[in-house]
Design a protein around this motif. Structure first.
Motif, PDB file in Angstrom:
ATOM      1  N   LEU A  69       7.610   2.680  -1.071  1.00 26.17           N
ATOM      2  CA  LEU A  69       6.571   2.020  -1.862  1.00 26.17           C
ATOM      3  C   LEU A  69       5.464   2.995  -2.259  1.00 26.17           C
ATOM      4  N   GLN A  70       5.032   3.821  -1.306  1.00 26.34           N
ATOM      5  CA  GLN A  70       3.935   4.747  -1.592  1.00 26.34           C
ATOM      6  C   GLN A  70       4.338   5.819  -2.593  1.00 26.34           C
ATOM      7  N   ALA A  71       5.610   6.162  -2.644  1.00 23.71           N
ATOM      8  CA  ALA A  71       6.058   7.284  -3.485  1.00 23.71           C
ATOM      9  C   ALA A  71       6.516   6.858  -4.865  1.00 23.71           C
ATOM     10  N   GLY A  78       1.692   1.325  -4.837  1.00 23.97           N
ATOM     11  CA  GLY A  78       1.843   2.656  -4.266  1.00 23.97           C
ATOM     12  C   GLY A  78       0.755   3.619  -4.682  1.00 23.97           C
ATOM     13  N   SER A  79       0.517   4.597  -3.813  1.00 18.41           N
ATOM     14  CA  SER A  79      -0.486   5.632  -4.089  1.00 18.41           C
ATOM     15  C   SER A  79       0.074   6.744  -4.952  1.00 18.41           C
ATOM     16  N   HIS A  80       1.442   6.787  -5.099  1.00 18.82           N
ATOM     17  CA  HIS A  80       2.158   7.817  -5.877  1.00 18.82           C
ATOM     18  C   HIS A  80       2.080   9.187  -5.181  1.00 18.82           C
ATOM     19  N   PHE A  81       2.015   9.178  -3.854  1.00 21.89           N
ATOM     20  CA  PHE A  81       2.001  10.412  -3.059  1.00 21.89           C
ATOM     21  C   PHE A  81       3.120  10.386  -2.019  1.00 21.89           C
ATOM     22  N   GLY A 283      -3.491   0.796  -5.396  1.00 26.12           N
ATOM     23  CA  GLY A 283      -2.036   0.709  -5.294  1.00 26.12           C
ATOM     24  C   GLY A 283      -1.539   1.046  -3.907  1.00 26.12           C
ATOM     25  N   GLY A 284      -2.193   2.022  -3.254  1.00 23.56           N
ATOM     26  CA  GLY A 284      -1.805   2.387  -1.897  1.00 23.56           C
ATOM     27  C   GLY A 284      -2.074   1.270  -0.907  1.00 23.56           C
ATOM     28  N   ILE A 285      -3.212   0.600  -1.051  1.00 22.87           N
ATOM     29  CA  ILE A 285      -3.533  -0.520  -0.164  1.00 22.87           C
ATOM     30  C   ILE A 285      -2.563  -1.676  -0.391  1.00 22.87           C
ATOM     31  N   LEU A 286      -2.223  -1.937  -1.659  1.00 26.17           N
ATOM     32  CA  LEU A 286      -1.253  -2.987  -1.975  1.00 26.17           C
ATOM     33  C   LEU A 286       0.094  -2.682  -1.316  1.00 26.17           C
ATOM     34  N   ALA A 287       0.562  -1.443  -1.442  1.00 22.22           N
ATOM     35  CA  ALA A 287       1.833  -1.059  -0.822  1.00 22.22           C
ATOM     36  C   ALA A 287       1.744  -1.149   0.696  1.00 22.22           C
TER      37      ALA A 287
END
Length: 567
Positions: A69-71, A78-81, A283-287
Motif C-alpha cells: 500500500l505504501q509503495a 500510500g506515501s509512495h515510498f 495517503g500514508g496515514i490512509l494506507a
C-alpha cells in the motif's frame, strides 16, 4: 524531486536485481525483530503455541499488504515510498489491556476500530496540523520508544521473583545486547546493517547452551511441514465500549508517528525538500489505517510504518520503491513456511528483551530529534513536559488512578493514552491568546539587534516554528534593518511585522526611505572594497539569499520590504 548526494538509488530509480534482493532481505530482517509484540500479547492472553504460530503467520500477510500500500506509485492511497510497516509499540498498552479484559478477540476487534479511526483522520489531517504540532508527534515517538524499553524489562523480569533477573537470563541478554552494540558502533561494513539479527542469533545459540531452548522445542519446530496454508481458526472479534477512547487515541498516535516517519522519508529522498508534502502524508496515514484494519480482520497485532526501516534506508542509501514489492513477496512466502515462524514462537525472553532494548534507544532519540527541530516557548515546553510526566506517573505508579470509575479505567491505565490526551488538551487550551501577526517598532537612531532577535524568538516559540527557518529569519531581518538604516536614508521609525500561517513565516519592514537593492549575484571583492555601492549591494544580496522570496513595494508613501520563508 532532486536526489540527495547521500542516496545511491532514489525513490523512483530501479537498482540492479541483486541490490533489490539483498536490500529486501535486510528490510525483512528488521521487520522480523518486531514480531515480538504479537508474541507478548499472545503469551499474555495464554494462547497455545499453535495459535501463536497462526497469529504470526497471518501477521506477515498483513505486513506484506502494508508495504505494498505504501509503495503504490500514484493515487490517494500510500506515501509512495519504500516504507515497510512493523508491529508497533503504539498498540502495546491498549492491546495488553484489551487482552486482559476480553482476550484476543477483543484485541482484534479494537485494532479494526483503531484502523478506521486512522482512516478517518487521514481525510482531515491537513486541517488538524495546527492542533497536533510536530513536537507533540515527537513526544509520541519518544514515548513509544520508552514503552518498548519498559516492555523489554517486563519480558526479562516476567518469570523472576523479587524483580531480579536470573543469572542465565542476564548472561544471554547481556551478550546478545553487547553483540548488537559492538557491531553497530565498531563495524562499518555490512555486518553493521545486520547487527540486531546477528545479536539475536547469538542469543538463540547461548539459550541452547543454557537450557532455555530444549531439544523438544527444536523438534517441535523442525517437524512441521515445509509448506502449509496459514490457519484462520483463531479468528474471532469482539467490541467493548470501554476500550473506544484508548484505541481511538492509539489510532491518533499511529497517525502522528506515521507523519513523523513519512516526513523523514521526504527529507531523506529530496535534496530540495523544504516542507512536508501533505498529500504524501495523508495517503500514508490512509494506507496505515487500511493495513491496521487488515491486521485486525486477519487476527493479528496492530502495525504502523517502521521507524527502524527508515534508518536502514538512510544507512544504505537505497530508497527505491521497487524493493517494496520484493519485501512483500518474501513476507508472503514466509506465511506459508511454518518452520520459519516456529523459530520465532520459541524466542527466549532474554533474546526478545535485548532486541527490544536496542531498538528502543534509537526510537527514543528519533523522538527527541523531532522535538528539538522546533523552537519551544513555555507553552509548548509545558505541553511536552506535562504529557511525559503523565506517562511516567502511570508507568511508575500504575495504581495512581485505581479509585476512578470503571468506565474511566481504560483512559488512565494506559500511559501512552493519558500522555497523548494531556498533550492534546493542553495544546487546545494554550492556543488561546496566540496572535498570528506580531509587530515591533525599530528606532533607526538606536537599533538594538538583540531586541530584534528576542522579538522573533518569542514569536517563533509561540508558533512552534522550525529552528533552521527561525535562524534564517533572524539573520535576514537583522541584515535588512542594518542595510536600510545605513543605505536607504530612513526618515522615522521602521515597522517590523512578522506573521505565521502554519506554512510560511513572513516578515515585512515598512519605512519611509529608498528601497533596498536586492541583487541576484554577490558583488566582487573589488566592488566591496573600492565601490561605494559594494557594501549596500552585498547587504541586499545576503538578505535575498536567506529568504525564499523577497519583494520591494511602495504603499502610501512608504517602502515595504517583504520577506517570505517557507516553513
Amino acid at each position: 524531486m532532486k536526489k540527495p548526494a547521500s542516496l545511491v538509488y532514489g525513490a523512483e530509480e530501479k537498482p540492479p536485481l541483486s541490490i533489490i534482493i539483498v536490500s529486501a532481505i535486510q528490510h525483512v530482517a528488521v521487520i522480523a525483530i518486531f514480531m515480538v509484540y504479537p508474541l507478548i500479547i499472545a503469551r499474555q492472553a495464554g494462547a497455545p503455541p499453535a495459535e501463536i504460530a497462526a497469529i504470526l503467520r497471518v501477521g506477515v500477510l498483513a505486513l506484506a499488504f502494508a508495504v505494498l500500500l505504501q509503495a503504490l506509485p500514484r493515487g490517494p492511497v500510500g506515501s509512495h515510498f519504500l516504507a515497510p510497516s512493523i508491529f508497533t509499540g503504539v498498540y502495546l498498552g491498549p492491546s495488553l489491556l484489551a487482552a486482559k479484559l476480553g482476550g484476543l478477540p477483543l484485541v482484534w476487534g479494537m485494532t479494526i476500530f483503531a484502523g478506521f479511526v486512522e482512516i478517518g483522520l487521514s481525510r482531515v489531517w491537513s486541517r488538524l496540523r495546527a492542533f497536533i504540532p510536530p513536537e507533540t508527534a515527537g513526544m509520541v515517538v519518544f514515548l513509544v520508544g520508552v514503552i518498548i524499553g519498559l516492555a523489554a524489562l517486563h519480558v526479562l523480569l516476567g518469570k523472576s521473583s523479587g524483580n531480579m533477573v536470573a543469572g542465565r537470563d542476564a548472561f544471554v541478554a547481556g551478550v546478545s545486547l553487547a553483540t548488537m552494540i559492538g557491531l553497530n558502533i565498531w563495524n562499518k561494513g555490512r555486518l553493521r546493517l545486520f547487527c540486531i539479527l546477528i545479536g539475536m542469533v547469538v542469543g538463540y545459540v547461548l539459550s541452547g547452551f543454557t537450557g532455555q531452548i530444549t531439544g523438544a522445542d527444536l523438534r517441535a519446530v523442525l517437524n512441521q511441514p515445509v509448506l502449509a496454508l496459514p490457519s484462520f481458526a483463531h479468528l474471532a472479534w469482539a467490541f467493548d465500549w470501554s476500550m473506544v477512547v484508548p484505541f481511538a487515541v492509539t489510532g491518533l498516535a499511529a497517525a502522528m508517528s506515521t507523519t513523523a516517519v513519512i516526513t523523514t522519508y521526504q527529507r531523506l529522498t529530496d535534496a530540495d525538500w523544504v516542507r512536508p508534502d501533505a498529500r504524501s502524508i495523508d495517503g500514508g496515514i490512509l494506507a496505515d489505517g487500511l493495513a491496521a484494519v487488515a491486521a485486525g480482520l486477519l487476527g493479528t497485532y496492530g502495525l504502523t510504518i517502521s521507524t527502524a526501516n527508515v534508518g536502514l534506508v538512510a544507512a544504505t542509501g537505497v530508497a527505491s520503491r521497487y524493493i517494496a514489492f520484493v519485501i512483500a513477496a518474501i513476507l508472503a512466502i514466509a506465511a506459508f513456511q511454518p518452520t520459519l515462524i516456529g523459530i520465532l514462537t520459541i524466542m527466549p525472553a532474554p533474546v526478545m528483551a535485548s532486541a527490544l532494548l536496542f531498538t528502543a534507544v534509537f526510537i527514543m532519540i528519533s523522538g527527541v530529534q523531532i522535538i528539538s527541530t522546533r523552537v519551544l516557548d513555555p507553552r509548548r515546553t509545558l505541553v511536552i513536559g506535562a504529557g511525559m510526566m503523565a506517562f511516567f506517573m502511570v508507568s511508575v505508579v500504575p495504581s495512581a488512578f485505581a479509585g476512578v470509575p470503571r468506565w474511566e479505567q481504560p483512559l488512565v491505565t494506559s500511559p501512552l493514552v493519558i500522555a497523548t490526551l494531556v498533550a492534546l488538551l493542553l495544546n487546545l487550551v494554550f492556543r488561546i491568546g496566540i496572535r498570528r501577526t506580531v509587530t515591533l517598532e525599530i528606532d533607526p537612531k538606536a537599533v538594538a539587534p538583540q531586541d530584534v532577535v528576542n522579538f522573533i524568538e518569542r514569536a517563533a516559540g509561540i508558533w512552534g516554528a522550525r529552528r533552521d527557518v527561525v535562524t534564517r529569519v533572524e539573520f535576514a531581518v537583522q541584515q535588512a534593518v542594518e542595510a536600510i538604516v545605513e543605505f536607504c536614508r530612513v526618515k522615522g521609525p521602521i515597522a517590523l511585522a512578522v506573521s505565521y500561517d502554519e506554512f510560511d513565516i513572513n516578515a515585512k519592514l515598512t519605512y519611509e526611505g529608498l528601497p533596498l537593492e536586492l541583487p541576484n549575484w554577490a558583488p566582487s571583492q573589488e566592488d566591496i572594497l573600492e565601490s561605494e555601492d559594494g557594501p549596500r549591494r552585498l547587504a541586499g544580496f545576503l538578505v535575498r539569499r536567506q529568504a525564499d522570496r523577497v519583494q520591494n513595494t511602495a504603499a502610501h508613501g512608504a517602502t515595504v520590504l517583504s520577506l517570505q520563508f517557507k516553513h
